[in-house]
Each structure stands twice: as structure tokens, then as C-alpha cells.
Design a protein around this motif. Structure first.
Motif, PDB file in Angstrom:
ATOM      1  N   ASP A  45     -24.719 -21.915   8.641  1.00  0.00           N
ATOM      2  CA  ASP A  45     -24.295 -22.810   8.848  1.00  0.00           C
ATOM      3  C   ASP A  45     -22.679 -23.184   8.136  1.00  0.00           C
ATOM      4  O   ASP A  45     -22.551 -21.916   7.904  1.00  0.00           O
ATOM      5  N   VAL A  51     -14.567 -31.949   6.720  1.00  0.00           N
ATOM      6  CA  VAL A  51     -15.339 -32.536   6.934  1.00  0.00           C
ATOM      7  C   VAL A  51     -16.396 -32.607   5.754  1.00  0.00           C
ATOM      8  O   VAL A  51     -16.701 -33.249   5.120  1.00  0.00           O
ATOM      9  N   HIS A  52     -16.448 -30.634   5.879  1.00  0.00           N
ATOM     10  CA  HIS A  52     -17.353 -31.083   4.339  1.00  0.00           C
ATOM     11  C   HIS A  52     -16.591 -30.361   3.150  1.00  0.00           C
ATOM     12  O   HIS A  52     -17.184 -30.358   2.265  1.00  0.00           O
ATOM     13  N   SER A 217     -29.744 -31.508   1.789  1.00  0.00           N
ATOM     14  CA  SER A 217     -27.899 -31.454   2.075  1.00  0.00           C
ATOM     15  C   SER A 217     -27.541 -32.583   2.714  1.00  0.00           C
ATOM     16  O   SER A 217     -26.621 -32.768   2.387  1.00  0.00           O
ATOM     17  N   ASP A 218     -28.283 -33.330   3.274  1.00  0.00           N
ATOM     18  CA  ASP A 218     -27.656 -34.634   4.188  1.00  0.00           C
ATOM     19  C   ASP A 218     -28.334 -36.069   3.277  1.00  0.00           C
ATOM     20  O   ASP A 218     -28.495 -36.925   3.654  1.00  0.00           O
ATOM     21  N   ASP A 268     -25.523 -32.881   0.480  1.00  0.00           N
ATOM     22  CA  ASP A 268     -24.086 -31.753  -0.430  1.00  0.00           C
ATOM     23  C   ASP A 268     -24.649 -31.548  -1.699  1.00  0.00           C
ATOM     24  O   ASP A 268     -24.435 -30.758  -2.755  1.00  0.00           O
ATOM     25  N   HIS A 330     -23.550 -36.262  10.861  1.00  0.00           N
ATOM     26  CA  HIS A 330     -22.148 -35.899  11.240  1.00  0.00           C
ATOM     27  C   HIS A 330     -22.003 -36.527  12.394  1.00  0.00           C
ATOM     28  O   HIS A 330     -20.514 -36.986  13.471  1.00  0.00           O
TER      29      HIS A 330
END
Ligand SMILES: Nc1ncnc2c1ncn2[C@@H]1O[C@H](COP(=O)(O)OP(=O)(O)O)[C@@H](O)[C@H]1O
Ligand SMILES: Cc1ncc(C[n+]2csc(CCOP(=O)(O)OP(=O)(O)O)c2C)c(N)n1
Ligand SMILES: [Mg+2]
Length: 337
Positions: A45, A51-52, A217-218, A268, A330
Motif C-alpha cells: 500500500d 491524498v492519504h 480501509s475504504d 481509514d 480514488h
């Protein structure tokens, strides 16, 4: 094309039945035969500035920890033990050496805590900000690996920890809201310094009770849709059962924002999402308490394809709406909502 369609396109180039390859693209990790007793788990990853993470909120050491934790989370999601890592760093030529040393200290501290060793990587200049990728290699016995595809109608859907704290934390950070008030610390920390659920992941795998698992994560809306799609099932989630929803309401009362948006679509979280037979509840709760981590039943696997969210209204009536794939993407296209 959105992120899911891009990955589906890549998947069309896979050669099935490659010797030694047990699972390629599509799960949290690729799975490769190591020997008669173990398989390798491989995952990668990337964190991209803007972005992150926003460098204004992330201290370098926390950012170093985060790149390790978000990657090791994928090993935890397959019930594995992290072993080795390869680190790729791209950063602007005028980088600050003190910043870099602190970033590396964060990486090394996290590596040590997870019992993982850095064994290689790559270092390049990138004029557009920090980009950092990690490849983690883990191992586990082949019969203990938990994949995304095993969920069955009638299963209970579980999550570890709380949902939506990272998204609420990011909202608090973006508004610079009461930065020294300890009341908001758990939310900010979930965004800045998430913890990979390695111990509970391994215990869940070893229990033999878990039919399907992945990490979050999403956001639940997208990740549960992935798990359901691979299992050929649907799911019904109860809004009121989502762990932490009461705490999210307190944040929303303070700064505005929508607890449902944070908990269901925010992403996240890096918690574990898994399904088990409906009668395994007591054993699951015992596994959670042995790790000092709350495990919560949040819904049910059903026949069909959709993921829906059921919310009980103040008058006692129930509203059910489709949330399939409504989390982070994304490359979400504008007309996708
Ligand atoms: N550029 C790529 N090339 C090959 N496989 C990819 C690529 N991007 C993602 N994948 C694979 O697609 C699957 C889903 O990826 P992703 O959504 O990033 O999963 P995760 O949330 O576990 O990191 C994983 O198996 C991953 O290895
Ligand atoms: C500054 C900032 N804005 C927005 C976000 C929210 N965000 C960015 S990426 C992401 C999802 C997780 O990242 P991804 O690359 O999809 O991880 P993977 O699913 O591959 O593990 C989220 C919720 C963030 N973390 N930081
Ligand atoms: Mg990924």
C-alpha cells in the motif's frame, strides 16, 4: 473508470493455475506456497501527500508509523504474522534531514512493535511531495488463512473497535477544532496513528470460526461490498449497532458533520471486518476480551448482492437503504454519487 473497474481490468491479465500461487489479485494479500507448513502473504500500500495525509497534521514519526500500520493491517486481515518489509520513498530534493530522520524513527519503532524487519526498498526524488510505498511479507499456516470469499447467508457480520473515528478525527484536524482538548484525542489518533489488529486477526484465524475477513480501509459501505461480491452474497447492517456511533454524534454536535457518513463511508479505520456463524457470539466476545479489543456484531449476511443499512427512526419505523460501494474510491466518477 473508477478504482474498482481499474483493478478488475488488471485482473483480466492473471494467469490461473500458476505453480505455487494460491491467491493473486483480489484479496487483502496475495498468497504463495512457502513450504508444506506455511504460506507467504504479500501486500503493498502507498501513502501520497495530499491524498492519504496532510503534512500539516501528521508529525513525521506518526506518518512513519502509519505507513507501517496500514500495510500490516492487510496481513492481519488474512490472519497472518508480519515478517519482512520493503520500503520505497519518493520525496522532494529539498527535504529536511531532521524530518526524514524522525519519519524513519517512526517506521522503525512500528516495525519493532509489530515484530517485522525492514529488508530493502528504494529511494528516489519526487518533486510533487512525499510518496511512500511499503511491501509487507507475512506468513501463516495455509489452513488458517481467512479470505474475503467465505461469507454465507445467515452469518453474523462483525467489526473490531469503533467505526468512523478516523474520518471524524480528520474533520477535527481540518477545522483545527480544540487541538488541545483531550476529549477529541481518540478521533485524531485513529486518523494519525491507526493500529493494525494483528493479535486479534491471528486469534480469529486460529479459532476456525471466521468464514470471511478483510480490513476496513475504504469504509464499511465499500469494503463489505467487496467481501459480499467475492462471497456471492448481500448484507444488512444495523446503523444503531455500529460501534462508536454515540461518540460520533458528540463530534457532530461540536463541529457539524454526519456520523453515518463517517462510520459507513469515511474509511481509514483499519479495523477488521469478518463474518461467522450466528451461534459463535460468545466465543467471539471472549477472543475480543483476550485482546482487550471490542468485537461487535453489526449485521447479517443475506442472499442477494446488495449491502443495505437499516436505521430505526424515532417513531420506531425502519428505513432501509442501499449503501453498496458508497465508501472511498480514488477514481470515483462524478455521476456515481
Ligand atoms: N496496480 C495494481 N496491480 C495489481 N494488483 C493491484 C493493483 N492495485 C490493486 N491491486 C490488487 O487489488 C486488490 C484490491 O486492492 P486494494 O483495494 O488496494 O486492497 P486493500 O484495501 O487490501 O489494500 C488487492 O488484491 C491488490 O493487491
Ligand atoms: C488529507 C486526507 N484526505 C482524505 C483522506 C481520506 N482517505 C484517503 S485514502 C482513503 C482510503 C484508504 O486508502 P487506499 O489507498 O484506498 O487504501 P487501501 O484500500 O488500498 O488499503 C481515505 C479514507 C485522508 N486520509 N487524508
Ligand atoms: Mg491497497
Amino acid at each position: 473508470m473508477n478504482e474498482r473497474q481499474l483493478i478488475e481490468y488488471l485482473t483480466t491479465f492473471i494467469t490461473p493455475d500458476t505453480k505455487g500461487l494460491i491467491r493473486g489479485i483480489g484479496d487483502d494479500c496475495a498468497v504463495i506456497q512457502k513450504d508444506d507448513h506455511l504460506v507467504w502473504l504479500l501486500t503493498m500500500d502507498t501513502l501520497v501527500e495530499g491524498v492519504h495525509f496532510d503534512a500539516a497534521f501528521h508529525s513525521p514519526d506518526k506518518l512513519g508509523r502509519k505507513i507501517v500500520s496500514v500495510n500490516i493491517s492487510d496481513i492481519a486481515a488474512m490472519a497472518g504474522k508480519p515478517m519482512f518489509m520493503l520500503l520505497s520513498i519518493g520525496m522532494p530534493a529539498g527535504f529536511d534531514a531532521t524530518w526524514f530522520k524522525s519519519f524513519v524513527r517512526g517506521i522503525m519503532d512500528a516495525c519493532h512493535e509489530y515484530g517485522c524487519q525492514l529488508i530493502g526498498g528504494d529511494t528516489v526524488a519526487n518533486p510533487n511531495g512525499l510518496v511512500c510505498s511499503l511491501t509487507v511479507i507475512g506468513e501463516v499456516a495455509p489452513d488458517l488463512v481467512v479470505y474475503r470469499h467465505g461469507a454465507r447467508p445467515g452469518d453474523t457480520v462483525w467489526v473490531s473497535g469503533s467505526l468512523g473515528f478516523a474520518a471524524a478525527g480528520l474533520a477535527l484536524l481540518q477545522r483545527t477544532f480544540e487541538p488541545h482538548n483531550r476529549r477529541w484525542q481518540p478521533f485524531r489518533e485513529q486518523h494519525l496513528d491507526p493500529v493494525a489488529r494483528v493479535e486479534v486477526g491471528q486469534k480469529l484465524g486460529a479459532s476456525g470460526l471466521v468464514h470471511a475477513m478483510m480490513d476496513l480501509s475504504d469504509g464499511l459501505a465499500t469494503d463489505l461490498a467487496h467481501l459480499c461480491r467475492q462471497s456471492g452474497v448481500g448484507a444488512k447492517i444495523s446503523f444503531q449497532a455500529l460501534p462508536g456511533i454515540g461518540a460520533l454524534k458528540e463530534v457532530a454536535d461540536a463541529i457539524g458533520g454526519d456520523p453515518e457518513e463517517w462510520a459507513v463511508r469515511g474509511g481509514d479505520d483499519y479495523e477488521l471486518l469478518f463474518t461467522t456463524a450466528a451461534d459463535a457470539g460468545d466465543q467471539l466476545l471472549a477472543i475480543g476480551s483476550s485482546c482487550g479489543l471490542q468485537l461487535s456484531p453489526v449485521g447479517t449476511i443475506v442472499a442477494g448482492r446488495e449491502v443495505t443499512l437499516i436505521r430505526t427512526q424515532a417513531d420506531g419505523t425502519q428505513e432501509e437503504k442501499v449503501i453498496t460501494y458508497q465508501g472511498f474510491d480514488h477514481f470515483r466518477e462524478k455521476d456515481e454519487g
